[in-house]
Enzyme design. Structure first.
Site, PDB file in Angstrom:
ATOM      1  N   LYS A  39      22.248 -33.939  26.285  1.00 44.68           N
ATOM      2  CA  LYS A  39      21.158 -33.385  25.938  1.00 44.68           C
ATOM      3  C   LYS A  39      21.161 -35.157  25.606  1.00 44.68           C
ATOM      4  O   LYS A  39      19.840 -35.600  25.908  1.00 44.68           O
ATOM      5  CB  LYS A  39      20.745 -32.861  24.817  1.00 44.68           C
ATOM      6  CG  LYS A  39      20.822 -31.269  25.334  1.00 44.68           C
ATOM      7  CD  LYS A  39      20.654 -31.025  23.870  1.00 44.68           C
ATOM      8  CE  LYS A  39      21.868 -29.300  23.750  1.00 44.68           C
ATOM      9  NZ  LYS A  39      23.214 -29.219  22.609  1.00 44.68           N
ATOM     10  N   LYS A  94      30.182 -36.504  30.481  1.00 44.42           N
ATOM     11  CA  LYS A  94      29.841 -35.680  30.268  1.00 44.42           C
ATOM     12  C   LYS A  94      28.376 -35.402  30.226  1.00 44.42           C
ATOM     13  O   LYS A  94      27.448 -35.913  30.163  1.00 44.42           O
ATOM     14  CB  LYS A  94      30.150 -34.514  29.282  1.00 44.42           C
ATOM     15  CG  LYS A  94      29.833 -33.255  28.725  1.00 44.42           C
ATOM     16  CD  LYS A  94      29.633 -32.961  27.185  1.00 44.42           C
ATOM     17  CE  LYS A  94      28.888 -33.812  26.530  1.00 44.42           C
ATOM     18  NZ  LYS A  94      28.467 -32.584  25.146  1.00 44.42           N
ATOM     19  N   LYS A 128      29.788 -40.259  18.341  1.00 44.10           N
ATOM     20  CA  LYS A 128      28.088 -40.100  17.587  1.00 44.10           C
ATOM     21  C   LYS A 128      28.014 -41.327  16.659  1.00 44.10           C
ATOM     22  O   LYS A 128      26.623 -41.939  16.441  1.00 44.10           O
ATOM     23  CB  LYS A 128      28.053 -39.018  16.903  1.00 44.10           C
ATOM     24  CG  LYS A 128      27.471 -37.782  18.656  1.00 44.10           C
ATOM     25  CD  LYS A 128      26.654 -36.036  18.009  1.00 44.10           C
ATOM     26  CE  LYS A 128      26.676 -35.354  19.218  1.00 44.10           C
ATOM     27  NZ  LYS A 128      25.778 -34.004  18.883  1.00 44.10           N
TER      28      LYS A 128
HETATM   29  P1  TYM Z   1      26.008 -28.421  21.836  1.00 43.49           P
HETATM   30  O1  TYM Z   1      25.088 -28.023  21.689  1.00 43.49           O
HETATM   31  O2  TYM Z   1      26.672 -29.455  22.296  1.00 43.49           O
HETATM   32  O3  TYM Z   1      26.149 -27.707  23.501  1.00 43.49           O
HETATM   33  C1  TYM Z   1      26.205 -25.932  23.860  1.00 43.49           C
HETATM   34  C2  TYM Z   1      27.751 -25.892  24.687  1.00 43.49           C
HETATM   35  O4  TYM Z   1      27.183 -26.319  25.971  1.00 43.49           O
HETATM   36  C3  TYM Z   1      28.201 -26.625  26.457  1.00 43.49           C
HETATM   37  N1  TYM Z   1      27.910 -28.243  26.893  1.00 43.49           N
HETATM   38  C4  TYM Z   1      28.669 -28.108  27.802  1.00 43.49           C
HETATM   39  N2  TYM Z   1      29.543 -27.591  28.586  1.00 43.49           N
HETATM   40  C5  TYM Z   1      29.860 -27.863  29.741  1.00 43.49           C
HETATM   41  N3  TYM Z   1      29.830 -29.070  30.784  1.00 43.49           N
HETATM   42  C6  TYM Z   1      28.288 -29.522  29.997  1.00 43.49           C
HETATM   43  N4  TYM Z   1      27.955 -30.388  30.329  1.00 43.49           N
HETATM   44  C7  TYM Z   1      28.238 -29.310  28.578  1.00 43.49           C
HETATM   45  N5  TYM Z   1      27.985 -29.931  26.876  1.00 43.49           N
HETATM   46  C8  TYM Z   1      27.342 -28.822  26.975  1.00 43.49           C
HETATM   47  C9  TYM Z   1      29.417 -26.452  24.679  1.00 43.49           C
HETATM   48  O5  TYM Z   1      30.678 -26.584  25.285  1.00 43.49           O
HETATM   49  C10 TYM Z   1      29.042 -25.652  24.003  1.00 43.49           C
HETATM   50  O6  TYM Z   1      29.533 -24.557  24.222  1.00 43.49           O
HETATM   51  N6  TYM Z   1      28.422 -27.379  18.777  1.00 43.49           N
HETATM   52  C11 TYM Z   1      28.358 -27.119  19.032  1.00 43.49           C
HETATM   53  C12 TYM Z   1      27.200 -25.636  18.519  1.00 43.49           C
HETATM   54  C13 TYM Z   1      27.465 -24.997  18.115  1.00 43.49           C
HETATM   55  C14 TYM Z   1      28.237 -24.534  17.822  1.00 43.49           C
HETATM   56  C15 TYM Z   1      28.983 -23.582  17.136  1.00 43.49           C
HETATM   57  C16 TYM Z   1      29.467 -23.317  19.309  1.00 43.49           C
HETATM   58  C17 TYM Z   1      27.847 -24.650  16.070  1.00 43.49           C
HETATM   59  N7  TYM Z   1      28.486 -24.139  15.683  1.00 43.49           N
HETATM   60  C18 TYM Z   1      29.879 -21.666  16.612  1.00 43.49           C
HETATM   61  C19 TYM Z   1      30.764 -22.467  18.895  1.00 43.49           C
HETATM   62  C20 TYM Z   1      30.365 -21.458  17.742  1.00 43.49           C
HETATM   63  C21 TYM Z   1      27.537 -28.148  19.954  1.00 43.49           C
HETATM   64  O7  TYM Z   1      27.058 -28.881  19.349  1.00 43.49           O
HETATM   65  O8  TYM Z   1      27.090 -27.518  21.327  1.00 43.49           O
END
Ligand code: TYM
Length: 359
Positions: free
Chosen positions: A227, A224, A141
């Site tokens: 979004k 991957k 990022k």
């Molecule tokens: P984020 O918002 O990027 O993604 C949310 C969840 O979706 C999963 N994910 C995926 N899994 C499979 N294939 C993909 N292409 C894919 N894209 C996203 C991510 O692994 C995640 O589980 N930092 C985290 C959010 C967060 C969080 C937390 C998660 C903040 N605090 C505490 C767990 C516990 C994030 O940016 O996820």
């Protein structure tokens, strides 16, 4: 230290995932808390659904769950304020529409619980620049941020550690890309426990489903699905309309061969479609490949779209309904934040006492 990794199949849900077990039992009160969150940076994607939400729903009966939308994480990258507000509510509506039960699980918005940033500050003081610099997501990022890299992007994983440790979470189900952040959380928790006693933090385990732990971009299947991808044809948004979903799958990049095989190295595009089907239908990739004997890539694309649509049609309907009856959703969130704050405040008090704040 990398925790041991053990693959487990849950006999009830048939979820087969990888769980990083605690290296050592610690003295913090044993909990049965499962926690996870998603950034409402735009609409949620099929990756979010298959890699995260679907697993939450399947595991929710066994745990005391906290699920939230991390709007404070979202602003580490510039957001349109109105779009962020809308996406935050839509994310939570999506959790419910996907089957998260608001009666049993606590649903809330991160910024409604100020203890997250309070604990984050303390953890910041115990985190090392070197370890934060090693975070892959930060490297990716920050490379896109030009010269002015927001400091929040750097300390982002510390806020995530605070999210997890505030609720004494034992299990954190995430997609593959978040594993490094959960490992950092474990290291921070262990570091403070070593200083102040084992009672301080529960060391969380990371749960990664064996299916769809990394859903790939439909246009660039070695990347991957995200979004924030520039080419939205590669990202399937959960609220995409039928025509768009069909188009995105029909145009999914495969390869110049014709044989349907599950081989991530040689055929990443085809393997991605197989894995999407596999995660939704709970059928093994081998069985799916067998069912496609003698068929063409076109069949695989259209049928994958159909399978995805079967899941998304009712989900979209429910999201629209929840967004229209907004008051119900808002009630869930206000109540969720109150409940979350009770737990969070207890942990924060424990931490304040441990580090020496005059309370
Ligand atoms: P984020 O918002 O990027 O993604 C949310 C969840 O979706 C999963 N994910 C995926 N899994 C499979 N294939 C993909 N292409 C894919 N894209 C996203 C991510 O692994 C995640 O589980 N930092 C985290 C959010 C967060 C969080 C937390 C998660 C903040 N605090 C505490 C767990 C516990 C994030 O940016 O996820």
């Amino acid at each position: 230290m990398t925790p041991p990794v053990v693959s487990v199949e849950d006999p009830d849900t048939h979820l087969y995932g990888t769980r990083c077990f605690m290296t050592q039992a610690n003295a913090a009160t044993p909990t049965n808390v499962m926690l996870s969150a998603i950034q409402p940076t735009s609409q949620l994607t099929l990756g979010n659904y298959l890699g995260a939400i679907q697993n939450w729903v399947q595991l929710q009966d066994k745990y005391n769950c906290y699920f939230f939308a991390v709007d404070q994480h979202a602003i580490t990258v510039r957001q349109n304020p109105e779009a962020l507000r809308q996406a935050t509510l839509t994310a939570l509506a999506t959790y419910v529409a996907a089957g998260v039960d608001p009666q049993r699980s606590t649903l809330f918005v991160q910024s409604h619980v100020p203890e997250h940033t309070q604990l984050c500050w303390i953890l910041n003081c115990y985190s090392y620049m070197g370890e934060l610099n090693r975070m892959t997501q930060y490297k990716d990022k920050s490379a896109k941020s030009g010269e002015n890299i927001p400091a929040g992007l750097f300390t982002y994983p510390v806020l995530m550690a605070a999210d997890i440790l505030l609720y004494d979470a034992k299990l954190v189900p995430v997609g593959q890309d978040q594993k490094q952040h959960v490992e950092l959380t474990r290291n921070l928790a262990q570091r403070l426990n070593n200083l102040y006693g084992d009672h301080l933090f529960v060391i969380p385990d990371c749960y990664i489903g064996s299916k769809a732990a990394k859903v790939m971009d439909l246009q660039q299947p070695t990347r991957k699905m995200s979004k924030s991808a520039e080419n939205t044809m590669g990202t399937l948004f959960l609220m995409d309309d039928e025509k768009t979903i069909l188009k995105k799958f029909k145009k999914a990049v495969t390869d110049s061969d014709t044989v349907i095989e599950w081989d991530k190295e040689r055929k990443p595009g085809v393997a991605n479609l197989i894995e999407i089907q596999s995660a939704i239908t709970h059928t093994s990739p081998e069985e799916i490949v067998h069912n496609y004997t003698g068929k063409m890539y076109g069949h695989l694309k259209v049928e994958t779209a159909e399978i995805v649509l079967q899941t998304l049609r009712p989900l979209q309907q429910k999201v629209h309904q929840l967004m229209e009856e907004r008051t119900e959703l808002e009630k869930i969130l206000r109540h969720g934040a109150e409940k979350a704050r009770e737990h969070a405040a207890t942990t924060l008090k424990r931490v304040h006492d441990a580090v020496g704040f005059y309370t």
